[in-house]
Write a protein that holds these residues in place. Sequence first.
Motif, PDB file in Angstrom:
ATOM      1  N   GLN A 194       0.824  -1.191   0.000  1.00 41.73           N
ATOM      2  CA  GLN A 194       0.000   0.000   0.000  1.00 41.73           C
ATOM      3  C   GLN A 194       0.867   1.253   0.000  1.00 41.73           C
ATOM      4  O   GLN A 194       1.932   1.280   0.625  1.00 41.73           O
ATOM      5  CB  GLN A 194      -0.894   0.045   1.237  1.00 41.73           C
ATOM      6  CG  GLN A 194      -2.019  -0.929   1.251  1.00 41.73           C
ATOM      7  CD  GLN A 194      -2.817  -0.777   2.541  1.00 41.73           C
ATOM      8  OE1 GLN A 194      -2.259  -0.788   3.630  1.00 41.73           O
ATOM      9  NE2 GLN A 194      -4.114  -0.636   2.401  1.00 41.73           N
ATOM     10  N   GLY A 233     -12.582   2.315  -4.285  1.00 47.44           N
ATOM     11  CA  GLY A 233     -11.145   2.334  -4.049  1.00 47.44           C
ATOM     12  C   GLY A 233     -10.646   3.660  -3.509  1.00 47.44           C
ATOM     13  O   GLY A 233     -11.409   4.613  -3.346  1.00 47.44           O
ATOM     14  N   GLU A 265      -5.646   2.529  -5.717  1.00 47.07           N
ATOM     15  CA  GLU A 265      -5.677   1.243  -5.034  1.00 47.07           C
ATOM     16  C   GLU A 265      -7.140   0.823  -4.955  1.00 47.07           C
ATOM     17  O   GLU A 265      -7.879   1.294  -4.081  1.00 47.07           O
ATOM     18  CB  GLU A 265      -5.035   1.344  -3.648  1.00 47.07           C
ATOM     19  CG  GLU A 265      -3.550   1.652  -3.727  1.00 47.07           C
ATOM     20  CD  GLU A 265      -2.874   1.817  -2.374  1.00 47.07           C
ATOM     21  OE1 GLU A 265      -3.565   1.867  -1.335  1.00 47.07           O
ATOM     22  OE2 GLU A 265      -1.623   1.899  -2.368  1.00 47.07           O
ATOM     23  N   ASN A 302     -10.486  -1.590  -4.489  1.00 47.32           N
ATOM     24  CA  ASN A 302     -10.918  -2.559  -3.488  1.00 47.32           C
ATOM     25  C   ASN A 302     -10.973  -3.967  -4.063  1.00 47.32           C
ATOM     26  O   ASN A 302     -11.165  -4.156  -5.276  1.00 47.32           O
ATOM     27  CB  ASN A 302     -12.293  -2.186  -2.946  1.00 47.32           C
ATOM     28  CG  ASN A 302     -12.301  -0.849  -2.239  1.00 47.32           C
ATOM     29  OD1 ASN A 302     -11.272  -0.391  -1.755  1.00 47.32           O
ATOM     30  ND2 ASN A 302     -13.454  -0.228  -2.176  1.00 47.32           N
ATOM     31  N   GLU A 303     -10.838  -4.935  -3.181  1.00 49.51           N
ATOM     32  CA  GLU A 303     -10.928  -6.353  -3.534  1.00 49.51           C
ATOM     33  C   GLU A 303     -12.272  -6.651  -4.208  1.00 49.51           C
ATOM     34  O   GLU A 303     -13.325  -6.216  -3.746  1.00 49.51           O
ATOM     35  CB  GLU A 303     -10.785  -7.198  -2.259  1.00 49.51           C
ATOM     36  CG  GLU A 303     -10.800  -8.675  -2.485  1.00 49.51           C
ATOM     37  CD  GLU A 303      -9.493  -9.208  -3.064  1.00 49.51           C
ATOM     38  OE1 GLU A 303      -9.557 -10.226  -3.760  1.00 49.51           O
ATOM     39  OE2 GLU A 303      -8.418  -8.622  -2.831  1.00 49.51           O
ATOM     40  N   ARG A 334      -1.843  -2.468  -7.821  1.00 51.43           N
ATOM     41  CA  ARG A 334      -2.738  -3.625  -7.779  1.00 51.43           C
ATOM     42  C   ARG A 334      -2.508  -4.486  -6.531  1.00 51.43           C
ATOM     43  O   ARG A 334      -2.096  -5.640  -6.617  1.00 51.43           O
ATOM     44  CB  ARG A 334      -2.548  -4.459  -9.047  1.00 51.43           C
ATOM     45  CG  ARG A 334      -2.765  -3.649 -10.325  1.00 51.43           C
ATOM     46  CD  ARG A 334      -4.068  -4.000 -10.972  1.00 51.43           C
ATOM     47  NE  ARG A 334      -4.428  -3.064 -12.016  1.00 51.43           N
ATOM     48  CZ  ARG A 334      -4.468  -3.330 -13.304  1.00 51.43           C
ATOM     49  NH1 ARG A 334      -4.142  -4.521 -13.748  1.00 51.43           N
ATOM     50  NH2 ARG A 334      -4.856  -2.415 -14.160  1.00 51.43           N
ATOM     51  N   ASN A 353      -4.904  -5.456  -4.546  1.00 48.23           N
ATOM     52  CA  ASN A 353      -6.063  -6.342  -4.411  1.00 48.23           C
ATOM     53  C   ASN A 353      -6.398  -6.975  -5.756  1.00 48.23           C
ATOM     54  O   ASN A 353      -6.001  -6.470  -6.807  1.00 48.23           O
ATOM     55  CB  ASN A 353      -7.272  -5.553  -3.905  1.00 48.23           C
ATOM     56  CG  ASN A 353      -7.095  -5.058  -2.493  1.00 48.23           C
ATOM     57  OD1 ASN A 353      -6.695  -5.809  -1.619  1.00 48.23           O
ATOM     58  ND2 ASN A 353      -7.369  -3.786  -2.270  1.00 48.23           N
ATOM     59  N   ASN A 354      -7.176  -8.039  -5.704  1.00 52.77           N
ATOM     60  CA  ASN A 354      -7.660  -8.674  -6.934  1.00 52.77           C
ATOM     61  C   ASN A 354      -8.961  -8.006  -7.361  1.00 52.77           C
ATOM     62  O   ASN A 354      -9.878  -7.860  -6.549  1.00 52.77           O
ATOM     63  CB  ASN A 354      -7.914 -10.168  -6.706  1.00 52.77           C
ATOM     64  CG  ASN A 354      -6.633 -10.934  -6.555  1.00 52.77           C
ATOM     65  OD1 ASN A 354      -5.674 -10.721  -7.283  1.00 52.77           O
ATOM     66  ND2 ASN A 354      -6.605 -11.837  -5.588  1.00 52.77           N
ATOM     67  N   TYR A 355      -9.017  -7.601  -8.612  1.00 55.54           N
ATOM     68  CA  TYR A 355     -10.225  -7.006  -9.186  1.00 55.54           C
ATOM     69  C   TYR A 355     -10.141  -7.132 -10.694  1.00 55.54           C
ATOM     70  O   TYR A 355      -9.081  -7.478 -11.237  1.00 55.54           O
ATOM     71  CB  TYR A 355     -10.388  -5.541  -8.761  1.00 55.54           C
ATOM     72  CG  TYR A 355      -9.218  -4.643  -9.105  1.00 55.54           C
ATOM     73  CD1 TYR A 355      -9.124  -4.019 -10.343  1.00 55.54           C
ATOM     74  CD2 TYR A 355      -8.203  -4.419  -8.182  1.00 55.54           C
ATOM     75  CE1 TYR A 355      -8.055  -3.201 -10.651  1.00 55.54           C
ATOM     76  CE2 TYR A 355      -7.138  -3.600  -8.477  1.00 55.54           C
ATOM     77  CZ  TYR A 355      -7.072  -2.994  -9.711  1.00 55.54           C
ATOM     78  OH  TYR A 355      -6.007  -2.182 -10.012  1.00 55.54           O
TER      79      TYR A 355
END
Length: 138
Positions: free
Chosen positions: A2, A22, A34, A36-37, A69, A71-73
């Motif tokens: 982060q 995000g 950044e 969000n998941e 990246r 998080n996974n999105y």
Amino acid sequence: MQFKKTKYFNSMTHKEIELPFGTYYFCNNIVISELNEGVHFDWDKCSMMINKILEFYGEDCKIGFISNRINNYSVDPNNWVRAHSEYNFMIASAIIIYQNSSYKVATLEKYFSQKKLKRCLSLEEGITWLQKFKKLKV
């Protein structure tokens, strides 16, 4: 990693912007995102982000963009095409990759981007690369 956990968080002037999908950090001439998941980053979300950028930096800004990246999105790669055709504020972009699957997605996005796009392995690499662009201005 982060942005908040890097040395840049305290050394780069920035404004933190929270959106429903995000967090964005508006630095002098670089935006760090950044998401969000589990988010699907579609055109509605992209245009909301673009409006915030133009509101903050002004219509004539020339900025670099970092997609951190953490998080996974999912991302609609057509966002790149539409953003570049409707707006002309991004000079270059960096995608910070932490997983192999993200590298494959970033490779696909690179083909859609009409501006320079670099896949990086750290936030430091992305920031250093973007800071080399003399065209960045706000």
